[in-house]
Design an enzyme around this catalytic site. Structure first.
Site, PDB file in Angstrom:
ATOM      1  N   LYS A 195       0.845  -1.186   0.000  1.00  0.00           N
ATOM      2  CA  LYS A 195       0.000   0.000   0.000  1.00  0.00           C
ATOM      3  C   LYS A 195       0.882   1.237   0.000  1.00  0.00           C
ATOM      4  O   LYS A 195       1.666   1.465   0.927  1.00  0.00           O
ATOM      5  CB  LYS A 195      -0.903  -0.014   1.232  1.00  0.00           C
ATOM      6  CG  LYS A 195      -1.810   1.200   1.318  1.00  0.00           C
ATOM      7  CD  LYS A 195      -2.800   1.053   2.450  1.00  0.00           C
ATOM      8  CE  LYS A 195      -3.652   2.286   2.571  1.00  0.00           C
ATOM      9  NZ  LYS A 195      -4.562   2.212   3.717  1.00  0.00           N
ATOM     10  N   LYS A 248      -2.236  -1.590  -3.870  1.00  0.00           N
ATOM     11  CA  LYS A 248      -3.079  -0.395  -3.786  1.00  0.00           C
ATOM     12  C   LYS A 248      -2.236   0.860  -3.850  1.00  0.00           C
ATOM     13  O   LYS A 248      -1.240   0.921  -3.132  1.00  0.00           O
ATOM     14  CB  LYS A 248      -3.839  -0.469  -2.462  1.00  0.00           C
ATOM     15  CG  LYS A 248      -4.723   0.706  -2.169  1.00  0.00           C
ATOM     16  CD  LYS A 248      -5.320   0.529  -0.806  1.00  0.00           C
ATOM     17  CE  LYS A 248      -6.086   1.793  -0.484  1.00  0.00           C
ATOM     18  NZ  LYS A 248      -6.459   1.867   0.876  1.00  0.00           N
TER      19      LYS A 248
HETATM   20  C1  PBG Z   1      -7.555   3.170   5.450  1.00  0.00           C
HETATM   21  C2  PBG Z   1      -7.819   3.041   4.011  1.00  0.00           C
HETATM   22  C3  PBG Z   1      -7.631   3.996   2.996  1.00  0.00           C
HETATM   23  C4  PBG Z   1      -8.137   3.440   1.836  1.00  0.00           C
HETATM   24  C5  PBG Z   1      -8.576   2.162   2.158  1.00  0.00           C
HETATM   25  N1  PBG Z   1      -8.349   1.926   3.498  1.00  0.00           N
HETATM   26  C6  PBG Z   1      -7.158   5.383   3.039  1.00  0.00           C
HETATM   27  C7  PBG Z   1      -5.856   5.753   3.518  1.00  0.00           C
HETATM   28  O1  PBG Z   1      -4.959   4.950   3.755  1.00  0.00           O
HETATM   29  O2  PBG Z   1      -5.724   6.955   3.695  1.00  0.00           O
HETATM   30  C8  PBG Z   1      -8.180   4.132   0.505  1.00  0.00           C
HETATM   31  C9  PBG Z   1      -9.225   3.682  -0.407  1.00  0.00           C
HETATM   32  C10 PBG Z   1      -9.543   4.605  -1.512  1.00  0.00           C
HETATM   33  O3  PBG Z   1      -8.896   5.651  -1.747  1.00  0.00           O
HETATM   34  O4  PBG Z   1     -10.494   4.277  -2.216  1.00  0.00           O
HETATM   35  N2  PBG Z   1      -6.300   2.811   5.882  1.00  0.00           N
HETATM   36 ZN    ZN Z   2      -6.040   3.537   7.990  1.00  0.00          ZN
END
Ligand code: PBG
Ligand code: ZN
Length: 337
Positions: A195, A248
């Site tokens: 991520k 992601k």
């Molecule tokens: C929380 C999380 C996020 C997303 C999914 N789980 C946001 C972040 O890390 O700030 C992003 C999903 C999206 O942008 O559609 N940790």
């Molecule tokens: Zn988070």
């Protein structure tokens, strides 16, 4: 005059040939639909930067989840917007928290639909970070305990699968251990293994009301410049017992999806995140792109890169297009008559 032996256009010349030699396809079984469950009643509020996506209270979540299920989408991914937030994200691991109530209601009303939960603290902490803060930064090991409690509480409420998105080190093992000790050996963990710290999460933070109140997430999410680090992250999660590994965001990281497919033998998921969705919606609204076609081309790009599963806000739209007979690959055909 020179004629090549091989002419690539021969096999493209007829639709029936194109259908025969198509290398990848999209199915509704590939899709997971993310939803935002808000505390309260009678709430159905469109996220301004994500047209078609709503913060909604449980009765509306059930209604839309039923629709997704009828479209053939196998699973939803739940995010919670709690009544109150605090420094330690108490609602996240409360058995009467927003997500726990939502899971119970969904499993009762739409039993055939798989419920996957996002396991993280940022939707529940008043500071908006993905863990608890010590000395101005997220404390890894203290956060692990809370994530484990959160995952267990989701499983107890009836979640079919948990998906930790926090990026703490050791969280897959911590979650696996507590689930196994508590009789939930059968609940799979889909790890947000790779991520990145991404600007593409912007609209999500409006949807989940989870914008960090100070600093950013760069001390726990990955640097977009790194590829080898993605392999290390995924390897660690595989060793700790992840059942599915996720990359992601999606589109800017298709190379990483391919790396995962080549390197590991687990199912690979990709998260087509909020900012990717918003860009297509905005350009579609302006009439600058053929929205349906771009959605399907985007979906097929994930499959071609090697993803087995796609978490996407387009899931219902893509499923509808599939049912209309809009073959995924047609999206890559030119619009000439
Ligand atoms: C929380 C999380 C996020 C997303 C999914 N789980 C946001 C972040 O890390 O700030 C992003 C999903 C999206 O942008 O559609 N940790
Ligand atoms: Zn988070």
């Amino acid at each position: 005059m020179f004629f090549p032996q091989f002419r690539a256009r021969r096999i493209r010349g007829k639709e029936v040939f194109r259908n025969m030699v198509r290398e990848t396809s999209l199915s509704t079984n590939d899709l997971i639909y993310p939803m935002f469950s808000a505390f309260g009643q009678g709430i159905r509020k469109e996220v301004s930067s994500m047209p078609g996506i709503y913060q909604q209270s449980i009765e509306y979540i059930v209604e839309e989840a039923q629709e997704a299920h009828e479209l053939g989408i196998p699973a939803v991914l739940l995010f919670g917007i709690p009544e109150t937030k605090d420094a330690v994200g108490s609602d996240a691991y409360s058995d009467t928290g927003i997500i726990q109530e939502t899971i119970r209601e969904l499993k009762k009303k739409v039993p055939g639909l798989a419920v996957i939960t996002d396991v993280c603290m940022c939707e529940y902490t008043d500071h908006g970070h993905c863990g608890i803060i010590k000395n101005g930064d997220v404390d890894n090991d203290a956060t692990l305990e809370l994530l484990a409690k959160e995952a267990l509480s989701h499983a107890r409420a009836g979640a079919d699968m948990v998906a930790p998105s926090d990026m703490m080190d050791g969280r897959i093992a911590a979650i696996r251990n507590i689930l196994d000790e508590s009789g939930y050996t059968h609940i799979p963990v889909m790890s947000y293994a790779v991520k990145y710290a991404s600007g593409y999460y912007g609209p999500f933070r409006e949807a989940a009301e989870s914008t960090p109140q100070f600093g950013d997430r760069r001390s726990y999410q990955m640097d977009p410049a790194n590829r080898l680090e993605a392999l290390r992250e995924a390897q660690m999660d595989v060793e700790e017992g992840a059942d599915i590994i996720m990359v992601k965001p999606g589109l800017p990281y298709l190379d990483i999806v391919r790396e995962m497919r080549n390197e590991f033998n687990l199912p690979v998921a990709v998260y087509n995140v909020s900012g990717e969705y918003s860009m297509i919606k905005a350009a579609g609204k302006m009439g600058w792109i053929d929205e349906d076609r771009v959605i399907m081309e985007t979906m097929i790009s994930f499959k071609r890169a090697g993803a087995d599963l796609i978490l996407t806000y387009h899931a219902k739209e893509a499923a509808k297009l599939l049912h209309k007979g809009y073959e995924a690959a047609r999206a890559t055909r030119c619009g000439c008559p």
